[in-house]
Write a protein that holds these residues in place. Structure first.
Motif, PDB file in Angstrom:
ATOM      1  N   PRO A   1       0.812  -1.218   0.000  1.00  0.00           N
ATOM      2  CA  PRO A   1       0.000   0.000   0.000  1.00  0.00           C
ATOM      3  C   PRO A   1       0.846   1.269   0.000  1.00  0.00           C
ATOM      4  CG  PRO A   1      -0.830  -1.581   1.616  1.00  0.00           C
ATOM      5  CD  PRO A   1       0.485  -2.102   1.137  1.00  0.00           C
ATOM      6  N   ASN A   2       0.289   2.296  -0.653  1.00  0.00           N
ATOM      7  CA  ASN A   2       0.816   3.657  -0.612  1.00  0.00           C
ATOM      8  C   ASN A   2       2.205   3.791  -1.237  1.00  0.00           C
ATOM      9  OD1 ASN A   2       0.177   6.328   0.035  1.00  0.00           O
ATOM     10  ND2 ASN A   2       1.380   6.290   1.912  1.00  0.00           N
ATOM     11  N   VAL A   3       2.414   3.081  -2.355  1.00  0.00           N
ATOM     12  CA  VAL A   3       3.667   3.263  -3.092  1.00  0.00           C
ATOM     13  C   VAL A   3       3.445   4.032  -4.392  1.00  0.00           C
ATOM     14  CG1 VAL A   3       4.773   1.224  -2.102  1.00  0.00           C
ATOM     15  CG2 VAL A   3       3.422   1.005  -4.206  1.00  0.00           C
ATOM     16  N   GLY A   4       2.167   4.367  -4.717  1.00  0.00           N
ATOM     17  CA  GLY A   4       1.876   5.162  -5.908  1.00  0.00           C
ATOM     18  C   GLY A   4       1.362   4.366  -7.083  1.00  0.00           C
ATOM     19  N   LYS A   5       0.725   3.216  -6.823  1.00  0.00           N
ATOM     20  CA  LYS A   5       0.214   2.391  -7.930  1.00  0.00           C
ATOM     21  C   LYS A   5      -0.882   3.116  -8.704  1.00  0.00           C
ATOM     22  CE  LYS A   5      -0.881  -0.973  -5.186  1.00  0.00           C
ATOM     23  NZ  LYS A   5      -0.339  -0.319  -3.976  1.00  0.00           N
ATOM     24  N   SER A   6      -1.817   3.754  -8.002  1.00  0.00           N
ATOM     25  CA  SER A   6      -2.903   4.463  -8.690  1.00  0.00           C
ATOM     26  C   SER A   6      -2.391   5.678  -9.436  1.00  0.00           C
ATOM     27  CB  SER A   6      -3.972   4.875  -7.670  1.00  0.00           C
ATOM     28  OG  SER A   6      -4.582   3.732  -7.093  1.00  0.00           O
ATOM     29  N   ALA A   7      -1.376   6.361  -8.892  1.00  0.00           N
ATOM     30  CA  ALA A   7      -0.787   7.497  -9.610  1.00  0.00           C
ATOM     31  C   ALA A   7      -0.124   7.038 -10.899  1.00  0.00           C
ATOM     32  CB  ALA A   7       0.216   8.212  -8.708  1.00  0.00           C
ATOM     33  N   LEU A   8       0.557   5.894 -10.858  1.00  0.00           N
ATOM     34  CA  LEU A   8       1.160   5.360 -12.087  1.00  0.00           C
ATOM     35  C   LEU A   8       0.081   4.904 -13.059  1.00  0.00           C
ATOM     36  CD1 LEU A   8       3.651   4.504 -13.688  1.00  0.00           C
ATOM     37  CD2 LEU A   8       3.617   2.323 -12.445  1.00  0.00           C
ATOM     38  N   PHE A   9      -0.994   4.328 -12.554  1.00  0.00           N
ATOM     39  CA  PHE A   9      -2.113   3.926 -13.411  1.00  0.00           C
ATOM     40  C   PHE A   9      -2.684   5.134 -14.143  1.00  0.00           C
ATOM     41  CE2 PHE A   9      -6.706   3.434 -13.942  1.00  0.00           C
ATOM     42  CZ  PHE A   9      -6.778   2.274 -14.680  1.00  0.00           C
TER      43      PHE A   9
ATOM     44  N   ILE B   1       4.249  -5.071 -13.301  1.00  0.00           N
ATOM     45  CA  ILE B   1       5.054  -3.955 -12.815  1.00  0.00           C
ATOM     46  C   ILE B   1       5.031  -4.015 -11.279  1.00  0.00           C
ATOM     47  CG2 ILE B   1       5.327  -1.458 -12.727  1.00  0.00           C
ATOM     48  CD1 ILE B   1       3.951  -1.267 -15.422  1.00  0.00           C
ATOM     49  N   PHE B   2       6.159  -4.372 -10.705  1.00  0.00           N
ATOM     50  CA  PHE B   2       6.303  -4.441  -9.252  1.00  0.00           C
ATOM     51  C   PHE B   2       6.787  -3.079  -8.780  1.00  0.00           C
ATOM     52  CE2 PHE B   2       9.122  -6.310  -5.670  1.00  0.00           C
ATOM     53  CZ  PHE B   2       8.214  -5.854  -4.717  1.00  0.00           C
ATOM     54  N   LEU B   3       5.926  -2.346  -8.099  1.00  0.00           N
ATOM     55  CA  LEU B   3       6.200  -0.960  -7.736  1.00  0.00           C
ATOM     56  C   LEU B   3       6.615  -0.870  -6.271  1.00  0.00           C
ATOM     57  CD1 LEU B   3       6.037   1.734  -9.327  1.00  0.00           C
ATOM     58  CD2 LEU B   3       3.873   2.174  -8.164  1.00  0.00           C
ATOM     59  N   VAL B   4       7.708  -0.140  -6.033  1.00  0.00           N
ATOM     60  CA  VAL B   4       8.198   0.102  -4.676  1.00  0.00           C
ATOM     61  C   VAL B   4       8.379   1.604  -4.477  1.00  0.00           C
ATOM     62  CG1 VAL B   4       9.301  -2.147  -4.458  1.00  0.00           C
ATOM     63  CG2 VAL B   4      10.587  -0.233  -5.428  1.00  0.00           C
ATOM     64  N   ASP B   5       8.611   2.003  -3.217  1.00  0.00           N
ATOM     65  CA  ASP B   5       8.733   3.414  -2.850  1.00  0.00           C
ATOM     66  C   ASP B   5      10.203   3.749  -2.660  1.00  0.00           C
ATOM     67  OD1 ASP B   5       8.612   5.958  -1.822  1.00  0.00           O
ATOM     68  OD2 ASP B   5       6.975   5.541  -0.426  1.00  0.00           O
TER      69      ASP B   5
ATOM     70  N   ILE C   1       8.638  -9.610 -15.138  1.00  0.00           N
ATOM     71  CA  ILE C   1       8.435  -8.751 -13.975  1.00  0.00           C
ATOM     72  C   ILE C   1       9.387  -7.570 -14.074  1.00  0.00           C
ATOM     73  CG2 ILE C   1       8.466  -8.613 -11.445  1.00  0.00           C
ATOM     74  CD1 ILE C   1       7.984 -11.626 -11.388  1.00  0.00           C
ATOM     75  N   ILE C   2       8.827  -6.362 -13.973  1.00  0.00           N
ATOM     76  CA  ILE C   2       9.613  -5.128 -14.030  1.00  0.00           C
ATOM     77  C   ILE C   2       9.561  -4.473 -12.657  1.00  0.00           C
ATOM     78  CG2 ILE C   2       9.890  -2.884 -15.136  1.00  0.00           C
ATOM     79  CD1 ILE C   2       8.404  -3.987 -17.557  1.00  0.00           C
ATOM     80  N   LEU C   3      10.716  -4.227 -12.059  1.00  0.00           N
ATOM     81  CA  LEU C   3      10.799  -3.558 -10.764  1.00  0.00           C
ATOM     82  C   LEU C   3      10.930  -2.060 -11.000  1.00  0.00           C
ATOM     83  CD1 LEU C   3      11.049  -3.549  -7.690  1.00  0.00           C
ATOM     84  CD2 LEU C   3      13.515  -3.949  -7.954  1.00  0.00           C
ATOM     85  N   ALA C   4       9.881  -1.302 -10.674  1.00  0.00           N
ATOM     86  CA  ALA C   4       9.874   0.151 -10.853  1.00  0.00           C
ATOM     87  C   ALA C   4       9.957   0.814  -9.488  1.00  0.00           C
ATOM     88  CB  ALA C   4       8.613   0.594 -11.584  1.00  0.00           C
ATOM     89  N   VAL C   5      10.949   1.679  -9.314  1.00  0.00           N
ATOM     90  CA  VAL C   5      11.149   2.409  -8.060  1.00  0.00           C
ATOM     91  C   VAL C   5      10.503   3.777  -8.219  1.00  0.00           C
ATOM     92  CG1 VAL C   5      12.823   3.211  -6.360  1.00  0.00           C
ATOM     93  CG2 VAL C   5      13.307   1.156  -7.721  1.00  0.00           C
ATOM     94  N   ASN C   6       9.373   3.978  -7.571  1.00  0.00           N
ATOM     95  CA  ASN C   6       8.593   5.208  -7.721  1.00  0.00           C
ATOM     96  C   ASN C   6       9.101   6.297  -6.775  1.00  0.00           C
ATOM     97  OD1 ASN C   6       6.560   6.820  -8.785  1.00  0.00           O
ATOM     98  ND2 ASN C   6       5.046   6.151  -7.301  1.00  0.00           N
ATOM     99  N   LYS C   7       8.609   7.507  -7.028  1.00  0.00           N
ATOM    100  CA  LYS C   7       8.909   8.698  -6.214  1.00  0.00           C
ATOM    101  C   LYS C   7      10.378   9.093  -6.296  1.00  0.00           C
ATOM    102  CE  LYS C   7       5.172   7.508  -3.020  1.00  0.00           C
ATOM    103  NZ  LYS C   7       4.735   7.303  -1.610  1.00  0.00           N
ATOM    104  N   CYS C   8      10.973   8.848  -7.455  1.00  0.00           N
ATOM    105  CA  CYS C   8      12.332   9.308  -7.737  1.00  0.00           C
ATOM    106  C   CYS C   8      12.228  10.556  -8.602  1.00  0.00           C
ATOM    107  CB  CYS C   8      13.151   8.214  -8.431  1.00  0.00           C
ATOM    108  SG  CYS C   8      13.394   6.716  -7.451  1.00  0.00           S
TER     109      CYS C   8
END
Length: 634
Positions: free
Chosen positions: A141-149, A246-250, A275-282
């Motif tokens: 939760p709260n890593v920005g999945k909906s924002a990326l969507f 897309i595996f999203l992390v913070d 599987i793509i590891l995307a590091v969000n909030k960079c």
């Protein structure tokens, strides 16, 4: 269980043709009888006569006080321009539509988060949604999945808040990169089983008091305990059908234990998928490389991105599309896509069974069903193929509470959910208003019904949980329908359907009724039949006189639009037609011409003369032979 579908009384037994024929026959006989007794009750329509004939008809009135001589002479100065009237009718519809768009506002100031990216025109392909490859976004939760969507599909489809647990159901949206189209799936945050119930409630922002009156405490606690597993099942369903994950992390928070558990889960069960590891909030590209360094330990190559600013999303999309297969376009898809797909929005107060109805219709657990109020937050779109092979788009919405209750709760998430529900009503064709059988119709139900009527949408009233009514007999349905129509006067034209969604009883009648409503909403009445119906209605009950002796006069009527059916009345003075007479005319139109399940709009235009320039243009149009043909009553 027997199927129940109740239409308004005037259209439940006879077809439109038989109703119209019987009604006109009775009224013709009564009018002829009245005319044989006295000429004072005669009523004619001037648009069927020449100017001299109009004068002769006016002179036949016994009292001679219907109109002033100056007004009559002014009307005789020129002929009626029917083409100009048709054009003016369309202008009236556009003016009224703009007026409604200003009146029925939806507060967009709450959507402060997320992406404002607007998608460019998609590639010229016509591929149905169910054939597009899937790309699932998963993470804690709260890593920005909906924002990326929102960034990938464009706009603010998903609710984005700076709090965990906002998204719970799967949310689908079309996206593209280059010539590749695909479907993006937004999911809720995947929880770990080691968390306690108190931590789950805090992380998912679950309340056991708001909107849960009358639910036992044990039931509330059980529903809260099941919520994480239900959200995880939705995420698992998305991953199962996806080709790319897309595996999203913070990147700001850094690596946490939940990220390690999700990475092990994906590697163990879905190693055959890309599987793509995307590091969000960079937000900073240079700092993003440093932030992404610690995520190498998860066993995937980290890719720094920012869903808000959009940095790094181009590289992400390029890697996503490199793993997707191209779908060959077949010619039949283009014709299929061009056909209109009716949208059915399922709305109502919280906990009336909206999500249960959606799941029963599609035959799977498409959305989470729970006694917890506010379980559904986003507007969930789902495609359905009906029994007649007609495609439908079902839209599940959040429960709509009173505005004061939402404001007092202080939940921005709930306010955004209600806005999504109102937007779903606006973009739908037919609205299924769900009410609970054992619950009384409240003021909030009436306000939702009023909103549906003002938006001009077709409506089906769905009485859910019909199995909870005790001691039912053959008269129960009739008495219940009378009570519903008496309390929901704004929707007295809507059909009533009875269902039990949890058991799957009579849910198919909702689609059947919605299909009938959509056909009525798109129906166009012939001009000659329309004017004949109006003529008979005026002959049966003429407009009332004013104290000065003036009386309203209808020159011409036309249907200027569909969805909803909109009729424009050209009259001498719209102020001479009081609201009671306008309601009478609407009632007569429904009795003679039908239109069950859809609102009809009556616009009254005072007669005004076309300017000289428009007359010259009309003459040029007639001389070129492109003038439209109009059918008039004879």
């Amino acid at each position: 269980m027997a199927t129940h579908l109740s239409l308004p009384t005037s259209t439940s037994k006879l077809s439109h043709t038989s109703l119209l024929s019987a009604s006109l026959l009775l009224r013709f006989s009564s009018i002829l009888h009245c005319r044989s007794a006295s000429h004072s009750t005669s009523s004619r329509f001037p648009y069927l006569k020449s100017n001299k004939a109009i004068r002769r008809e006016v002179e036949q009135f016994s009292d001679g006080s219907d109109y002033d001589e100056e007004e009559e002479e002014e009307e005789d100065e020129e002929d009626f321009d029917l083409e100009w009237m048709e054009r003016d009718a369309r202008d009236a519809v556009r003016e009224y539509t703009r007026f409604l768009s200003r009146e029925l506002t939806i507060d967009d100031n709450l959507d402060v988060k997320g992406s404002n990216r607007k998608q460019k025109a998609p590639p010229p392909k016509h591929i149905p949604d169910h054939l597009l490859p899937r790309v699932a976004i998963v993470g804690r939760p709260n890593v920005g999945k909906s924002a990326l969507f929102n960034r990938l599909v464009g706009g603010n489809r998903a609710i984005v808040m700076d709090e965990p647990g906002v998204t719970r159901d799967r949310l689908y949206g079309r996206s593209f990169w280059g010539n590749q189209e695909f479907m993006v799936i937004d999911t809720g945050g995947v929880m770990t089983l080691s968390k306690s119930q108190e931590n789950v409630m805090e992380e998912l922002a679950i309340s056991t008091t708001i909107g849960m009156d009358g639910i036992p405490l044990a039931t509330r606690e059980l529903a809260v305990a099941r919520m994480p597993s239900m959200i995880e099942r939705q995420a698992i369903s998305a991953v199962e059908e996806a080709s790319v994950i897309i595996f999203l992390v913070d990147g700001q928070t850094g690596l946490v234990a939940a990220d390690i558990e999700i990475a092990e889960w994906l590697r163990k069960r879905y190693s055959h998928k890309h599987i793509i590891l995307a590091v969000n909030k960079c937000e900073s590209p240079k700092r993003g490389l440093i932030q992404a360094t610690e995520f190498w330990s998860l066993g995937f190559s980290p890719l720094p991105i920012s869903a808000i600013s959009g940095s790094g999303t181009g590289e992400l999309l390029h890697e996503v599309c490199s793993e997707l297969k191209n779908i060959e376009v077949i010619g039949d898809f283009e014709e299929e896509e061009e056909s209109h797909v009716p949208s059915i929005a399922i709305v109502g107060r919280p906990n009336v069974g909206k999500s249960s109805i959606l799941n029963a219709l599609v035959g799977e657990d498409r959305t989470i069903v729970s006694p917890i109020s506010g379980t559904t937050r986003d507007a969930i779109d789902t495609e359905l193929i009906g029994p007649d092979d007609q495609k439908y788009k079902l839209i599940d919405t959040a429960g709509i509470r009173r505005r004061a209750a939402v404001a007092s709760a202080g939940s921005t998430t709930e306010a955004l959910s209600v806005n999504r529900a109102f937007r779903a009503i606006r973009r739908s064709d037919v609205v299924a208003l769900v009410i609970e059988a054992m619950a009384c119709i409240t003021e909030q139900d009436c306000k939702i019904a009023e909103r549906i009527e003002k938006e001009g949408k077709g409506c089906v009233i769905v009485v859910n949980k019909w199995d909870t009514i005790p001691n039912k007999n053959h008269q129960t349905t009739r008495y219940y329908e009378e009570d519903v129509r008496q309390k929901l006067r704004e929707l007295d034209w809507a059909p009533v359907v009875y269902s039990t969604a949890t058991r799957g009883h009579s849910v198919d009648t909702i689609i059947s009724a919605a299909s009938m409503v959509e056909k009525e909403r798109s129906r166009r009445l012939g001009t000659s039949i329309l004017n004949q119906v109006v003529q008979e209605a005026v002959a049966f009950k003429p407009p009332p006189r004013t104290r000065g002796g003036r009386r309203g006069r209808i020159y011409y009527t036309t249907q200027a639009a569909i969805r909803p059916p909109t009729f424009v009345f050209f009259v001498n003075d719209s102020k001479l037609f009081p609201e009671t007479y306008r309601r009478y005319m609407e009632k007569q139109l429904r009795a003679d011409a039908g239109f069950p399940g859809t609102p009809i709009r009556l616009l009254w235009r005072s007669r005004r003369r076309p300017d000289k320039q428009s007359k010259v243009m009309d003459r040029k149009t007639k001389s070129t032979g492109t003038g439209g043909k109009l059918a008039l009553a004879t």
